[in-house]
Every structure is written in structure tokens, then in C-alpha cells.
Write a protein that holds these residues in place. Structure first.
Motif, PDB file in Angstrom:
ATOM      1  N   TYR A  99       0.834  -1.215   0.000  1.00  0.00           N
ATOM      2  CA  TYR A  99       0.000   0.000   0.000  1.00  0.00           C
ATOM      3  C   TYR A  99       0.866   1.261   0.000  1.00  0.00           C
ATOM      4  N   ILE A 100       1.948   1.270   0.819  1.00  0.00           N
ATOM      5  CA  ILE A 100       2.836   2.433   0.859  1.00  0.00           C
ATOM      6  C   ILE A 100       3.509   2.635  -0.502  1.00  0.00           C
ATOM      7  N   MET A 101       3.949   1.544  -1.125  1.00  0.00           N
ATOM      8  CA  MET A 101       4.585   1.669  -2.444  1.00  0.00           C
ATOM      9  C   MET A 101       3.589   2.198  -3.471  1.00  0.00           C
ATOM     10  N   SER A 102       2.341   1.765  -3.367  1.00  0.00           N
ATOM     11  CA  SER A 102       1.310   2.289  -4.267  1.00  0.00           C
ATOM     12  C   SER A 102       1.112   3.776  -4.048  1.00  0.00           C
ATOM     13  N   ARG A 103       1.128   4.218  -2.794  1.00  0.00           N
ATOM     14  CA  ARG A 103       0.957   5.638  -2.488  1.00  0.00           C
ATOM     15  C   ARG A 103       2.140   6.460  -3.021  1.00  0.00           C
ATOM     16  N   ILE A 104       3.360   5.915  -2.870  1.00  0.00           N
ATOM     17  CA  ILE A 104       4.546   6.637  -3.351  1.00  0.00           C
ATOM     18  C   ILE A 104       4.497   6.779  -4.874  1.00  0.00           C
ATOM     19  N   LYS A 105       4.199   5.678  -5.559  1.00  0.00           N
ATOM     20  CA  LYS A 105       4.153   5.724  -7.024  1.00  0.00           C
ATOM     21  C   LYS A 105       3.032   6.640  -7.504  1.00  0.00           C
TER      22      LYS A 105
END
Length: 664
Positions: free
Chosen positions: A304-310
């Protein structure tokens, strides 16, 4: 931006906010107390129950796997609360155990302790226990289908009770932050503003960096909602300000915020970058710096965090018109989001991720339109429309549920109002019935008292009449006796004269006459004694009846008012006369003092003249003199003693006694 997923992930992080090793401490007024110390405290019989509860109320427990050790400690304290029937202690311990079992995902025990807490919450008064209770009820409601409205109500109550707690017990403020996370990005801005005012009031009473951190979160989300509605950049500036404030609170060494909040700081950097990208004039270097800072915090294994960063990088590149790179980043964001959906599918329902998929599809569609790839843009637009329809359907069903719920609540309120009116009507009828019964009882008592008084007065009048008749007969007999005594004296004188003259025959006749007169005198004397005996019996009968002193005084007053209307001073003197005076008169005379003689004594003691007494009682003045003569005999006074002085001495002695008693 996926706001619902943000809420869920932040909640997940808060559940493990204070996790440590098994050697962790439970904070007690900023001093470390181990769980072993708490166990010894709970089992120590020398420490009073109140002292134990005060210590446990003040504890700010670390959260994590070591909380399993708290279960036997709190259970022991719960048993002691049951023995003492402490409602506040029972509520606090049940809700504490429910909170622990909620962390351990033990839904069965969680529900059991919540149900027990519901029983005690109605009569509990401790603000901290009630605050924790409503917070836990809010978390329970908000995770249920269509339970957001009820959850927000419970959160507001939790903050209200938290505001009432003592300063020394403000040690579990972390759940104020959890409430801020729960209520983030919910559409009711009126509720959000009201909640913000309440938290600001708490912060003014006692500063807490944790609560200040939570307040900044709530304000940032509120201004973000205002921007979505108004598209005013000033709203973005306010949201950015509060996100920066969160980071400054975290990195300030004075505030001592827990390190586990770095997850929230990562979110703050991403939100600052996202908000700055939406402004017309943006500092792209600062935006890239914020994104890099978010990456440096870690959590690269969190889908989820990686999705938010991207996603944040894609927005930044899109606003810089770098569409090819933006497309790569949004595709990566959608990939990580699909991984998160697969990972969290067992924990969360699929509709939880609709908003995240929608914002990604919307940004992807805009990027493709900017590149001119209309076929792919149309495909993502259809995806966006499908997600919009699904979300609209969810919102419609939620609105229908809320509408039906409100209808049922209105019906319940109406039934409560009807029930309250019925209770009021019944109470009013009971009150009227009681008043009628009391009125009837009072009337009956009044009639009974009046009848009893009339009977008493009638008996007194009858006794006085009989006594007057008896006294009249005695006077007649006394007059005859006096005449006979006079004749006897004359006869004696005549006899002596005849003896001197030597008239024996006349002397013999006179002796015969004297014997005859002696017999008559003896007869009249017996009659007088009989009448006096009858009068004494009558006086004893009257004496055995209820006290009539006040009626005697009242009759004298009426006689004076009727016969001597101009002598009000006698009536005033009579009013000052104590009823005990009559009793004193009776005690001064060894025999039985009749009511007429008592009335004469009352007239003499208040200073009435002979003529006034005769006029008042309608008798001759000679009769008044005769009464005075007989009273002196009855009281055994000499001829030189003054009757008026004697009667006044009795009255003065009574007044002196009363004064002495009142002085004591």
C-alpha cells in the motif's frame, strides 16, 4: 487519492503503536512500571482497592504482544471490583479486557466483555472509564456495515468524557489520535469542525504533543475536503501547513512522540508533495525532496505504501507534463494496489479499495488523454465509470440504511415521547387522587375536631348549669339556716329573759321550740352536706374529663366582652393569664374548687371591682362579698389576709417559674 485505505492502514498502525519487547513498561505518570510490578500491586492485600484503581486509572499501557500478560492482572482486579460492586471499576476492567482481546483478534471474548460493559455503562460515573468505553464502542460500530454514523457519535462522546477527566489521568491520549484517524476524510464537515473544537478545548486545558499531532491530522483532512469542494489553493496551503506541523512535532526532541509514528510521517511527506503538485506554481525540487524523504523512511515491503509513493510521483510528473514517466509510475501504483487488494482481501471487503482504484484510474485516464492515446483512455474511463457506479451503489445502500435507521429512531423517539406522556398522565392522576384523599382526610379531621369541641363545650355548659342550680339550692338552704340561726339566738335571749322572769311554762315551751328548731337545723345541715357531697362528685367527674381550662378562660372573656365592652384592659390581662393558673388554684385548695369559684378568682386576679363582678355575673354585690368570704375559707385565709393579694401571688409565682425555666 485513496482516503479510505489511508484510514484503514493508519488504524492498523495504531493498533501496534506502542509494541515493544516483553520487558516493556506500562507508563504511570511518566515513570516506568513493569507488568510484574502491576501484577504484584493487584495481588497485594495490604494495598486498598481504591489505591489500586487509582494507579490503574493513571496507567498508559504500551500496546503489543506483551498485553497478553495484562489479561490475568486485569481479571484479578475485575474479581475484586465484583466483590465490592464498584460500577466504575467493573466498566473500566471489562472495557480494558475488550480492548486487549480486540488487539488479539479474539472476537468472541471481545463481544463478551463489550456486552458486560454495556450493562455497567448506564450507571457509571467515572469519566475516564466512560471515555474509553465510548471509544471502543465507536471502533466496534465503524467497522460494521453502515456503522460510520453511530461510530462518529460514540467518538464524540468519548472526547466529551475525556475532557472531563482529571489532569492526572490524561495518560491514554493515543486513542484521541486514533479517533482523528477514524474520522479522517469522512464527508460530514460539520461533525469534523465540531470534533476539532472539542479537541482544541482539551489541548487548551493541558498541552499534549500527541493530541496536538492528532489535531493537525484532523485539520489537514478538513482543509483537503474543502479544497475538493471549492478548488481554492488557500485550502491547500492550510492543509500543507498542518502536515508540516505534524512533521515538526515528530522531529522535535522535546515532544517525545513514539518512533512508531514514522508511518504517519511518511504519509505526511506524500500528502505535502501531492498538495504542492496541485498548486499552479509549484517548487518541484521541494516536492521531489518530500517524496525522497518518504522513501527514506522505509516500508518498501508494504504494497500500500509503495502504491501511495508511485501515485504521488505520477501526479508530480503529470503536473510537470512528463506524461511518459507519469504513465510508468501510475502503472506501478496500480500494480502495487492490486497486490494490496490480494493481501488484504481476507481482512477487508473489496469495496474498501474502490476509492483507491478510482483515483488511480482517473489519473491514468488523464495521462493517456494528455498523451493522445484515446483508445486506452476510453478503457480506463470505463473502469473509472464502473468504479464510480459501484461507489454510488454503496453510497445509495448506505443512505437507504441510514434513512431506514433514522425512521426507526424517529419511531422509537415517538414511542418514548408517548410513553413519557402516559407516565406523566398517570403521575398526574395519581397526584390528583392523593390530593383528593388528603383533602378528604383533612375535612374529616376538621369535622371530627369541631364535633369533639362542640361536645366538650356542651358538657362544660351542662356541668356549669347543674353546678349553678346546685349552688342556688345551697344558697336557699343557707338563707333558711341563717334565718333559723337568727331565730335560735332570739329564742335563747327570750329564754333567758323568761328564766329571769321566772316563767317556767314559757321556758318549757321555748325549750320545746328550741329542740324543734335544732332538729330542723340538723336536717338542713344534712341537706347542705349532701348537696356539697353531690357537688364534689360532680367536680371529680369534670376533673376526670379532658382539660377545660382554656374554655373557662374563654367564657370569662366572653362575659367581659358582653357585659363590660369598654373594659378591654381586662381582656388584655386575661389573654396574658396562663392556663396553668387554674391548675395552680386547684392545687392551692385541698378540696374540689368548682368552676364558678374559679371564674370569680380569675375576675379578682385581673383586678375587677365588686360592682363589675356582680354586673358581669348578674348577681347582687352582697353575693359577691359572700363568694369572697367563702373563697377565703376555702384557701384557709385569716380575716386580715387580702384575697386579691393571695391570688396575685399565685400568678406571680407561676410567671417567675416560667421565666426561670426559659432562662435555663
Amino acid at each position: 487519492m485513496d482516503k479510505k485505505i489511508t484510514v484503514i492502514i493508519l488504524l492498523f498502525s495504531c493498533i501496534f503503536l506502542y509494541s515493544q519487547e516483553d520487558s516493556a513498561v506500562a507508563y504511570l505518570n511518566n515513570k516506568g512500571v513493569t507488568l510484574d510490578s502491576l501484577a504484584m500491586l493487584a495481588g497485594n492485600p495490604k494495598i486498598s482497592y481504591k489505591e489500586k484503581m487509582d494507579i490503574f486509572y493513571a496507567c498508559n499501557y504500551k500496546r503489543g504482544v506483551q498485553r497478553e500478560k495484562l489479561i490475568p492482572i486485569i481479571s484479578r482486579l475485575l474479581e475484586e471490583s465484583k466483590k465490592r460492586n464498584d460500577i466504575n471499576g467493573l466498566l473500566y476492567n471489562h472495557i480494558h479486557l475488550a480492548d486487549i482481546h480486540n488487539d488479539l483478534n479474539n472476537n468472541e471474548l471481545f463481544d463478551m466483555h463489550i456486552d458486560s460493559a454495556d450493562i455497567y455503562a448506564e450507571n457509571a460515573t467515572h469519566p475516564l472509564s466512560l471515555s474509553w468505553y465510548h471509544y471502543t464502542k465507536g471502533t466496534q460500530a465503524i467497522n460494521m456495515p453502515y456503522g460510520r454514523k453511530e461510530g462518529y457519535k460514540q467518538f464524540e462522546k468519548a472526547i466529551d468524557y475525556y475532557d472531563q477527566t482529571d489532569k492526572n489521568t490524561h495518560n491514554i491520549s493515543y486513542y484521541i489520535y486514533n479517533i482523528a484517524v477514524y474520522t479522517a476524510n469522512q464527508p460530514d464537515t460539520v461533525f469534523a469542525k465540531r470534533l476539532i473544537r472539542k479537541v482544541e478545548h482539551i489541548l487548551q486545558k493541558e498541552y499534549s504533543p500527541y493530541i496536538d499531532f492528532a489535531l493537525s491530522t484532523m485539520k489537514s483532512d478538513l482543509y483537503s475536503l474543502h479544497f475538493d469542494a471549492t478548488k481554492q489553493e488557500s485550502m491547500l496551503d492550510s492543509a500543507i501547513f498542518h502536515e508540516k506541523k505534524r512533521t515538526s512535532l515528530y522531529f522535535s526532541g522535546e515532544n517525545r512522540l513514539p518512533a512508531e509514528l514514522d508511518y504517519d510521517i511518511l504519509q505526511s511527506y506524500l500528502l505535502i508533495a501531492e498538495y504542492l503538485s496541485l498548486k499552479k506554481e509549484s517548487d518541484w525540487n521541494f516536492i521531489n525532496d518530500c517524496i525522497e524523504k518518504a522513501k527514506s523512511i522505509g516500508y518498501t515491503d508494504d504494497s500500500y505504501i509503495m502504491s501511495r509513493i508511485k501515485y504521488t510521483e505520477a501526479i508530480s510528473l503529470y503536473e510537470q507534463k512528463k506524461y511518459a514517466e507519469a504513465e510508468k509510475r501510475i502503472i506501478e501504483a496500480e500494480y502495487y494496489l492490486s497486490q494490496q487488494i490480494e493481501e488484504g482481501g481476507a481482512m477487508y471487503p473489496l469495496e474498501t479499495f474502490y476509492s483507491d482504484e478510482l483515483v488511480c484510474a482517473d489519473l491514468h485516464c488523464r495521462i493517456l488523454l494528455a498523451k493522445g492515446d484515446y483508445q486506452k483512455a476510453l478503457k480506463h474511463n470505463r473502469i473509472k465509470n464502473d468504479l464510480t457506479l459501484k461507489m454510488s451503489d454503496l453510497e445509495t445502500r448506505e443512505l437507504e440504511y441510514l434513512y431506514n435507521t433514522e425512521k426507526e429512531e424517529i419511531k422509537i423517539e415517538q414511542l418514548k415521547a408517548i410513553n413519557a406522556n402516559q407516565i406523566k398522565s398517570i403521575s398526574m392522576l395519581l397526584l390528583i387522587a392523593i390530593m383528593l384523599v388528603v383533602t378528604i382526610a383533612l375535612l374529616f379531621l376538621w369535622f371530627y375536631t369541631a364535633k369533639k369541641g362542640a361536645k366538650r363545650r356542651s358538657a362544660l355548659i351542662k356541668a356549669e348549669k347543674e353546678e349553678a342550680e346546685l349552688n342556688l339550692k345551697i344558697k336557699e338552704e343557707q338563707a333558711v339556716k341563717a334565718q333559723l340561726e337568727k331565730y335560735e339566738v332570739l329564742s335563747d335571749c327570750r329564754l333567758k329573759e323568761m328564766e329571769l322572769e321566772g316563767k317556767n311554762k314559757m321556758m318549757e315551751q321555748l325549750l320545746k321550740d328550741k329542740e324543734f328548731l335544732d332538729r330542723q337545723i340538723e336536717s338542713y345541715t344534712q341537706k347542705i352536706n349532701e348537696y356539697e357531697r353531690i357537688n364534689d362528685k360532680k367536680q371529680e367527674y369534670i376533673k376526670s374529663e379532658e382539660p377545660v381550662n382554656k374554655f373557662v378562660i374563654e367564657d370569662v372573656r366572653k362575659l367581659i366582652a358582653k357585659k363590660l365592652p369598654n373594659r378591654k384592659d381586662y381582656i388584655e390581662s386575661l389573654c396574658r393569664l396562663d392556663e396553668q393558673y387554674i391548675t395552680m388554684l386547684k392545687n392551692a385548695y385541698n378540696g374540689n374548687l368548682s368552676f364558678p369559684y374559679i371564674k370569680y378568682c380569675i375576675c379578682f386576679v385581673i383586678g375587677m371591682e365588686i360592682g363589675e363582678v356582680s354586673e358581669c355575673f348578674s348577681i347582687e354585690q352582697s353575693s359577691v362579698h359572700m363568694v369572697r368570704y367563702r373563697l377565703k375559707k376555702k384557701f384557709e385565709l385569716d380575716n386580715n389576709d387580702d384575697l386579691d393579694v393571695f391570688l396575685r401571688k399565685i400568678n406571680n409565682s407561676l410567671s417567675s417559674f416560667k421565666y426561670f425555666r426559659e432562662t435555663l
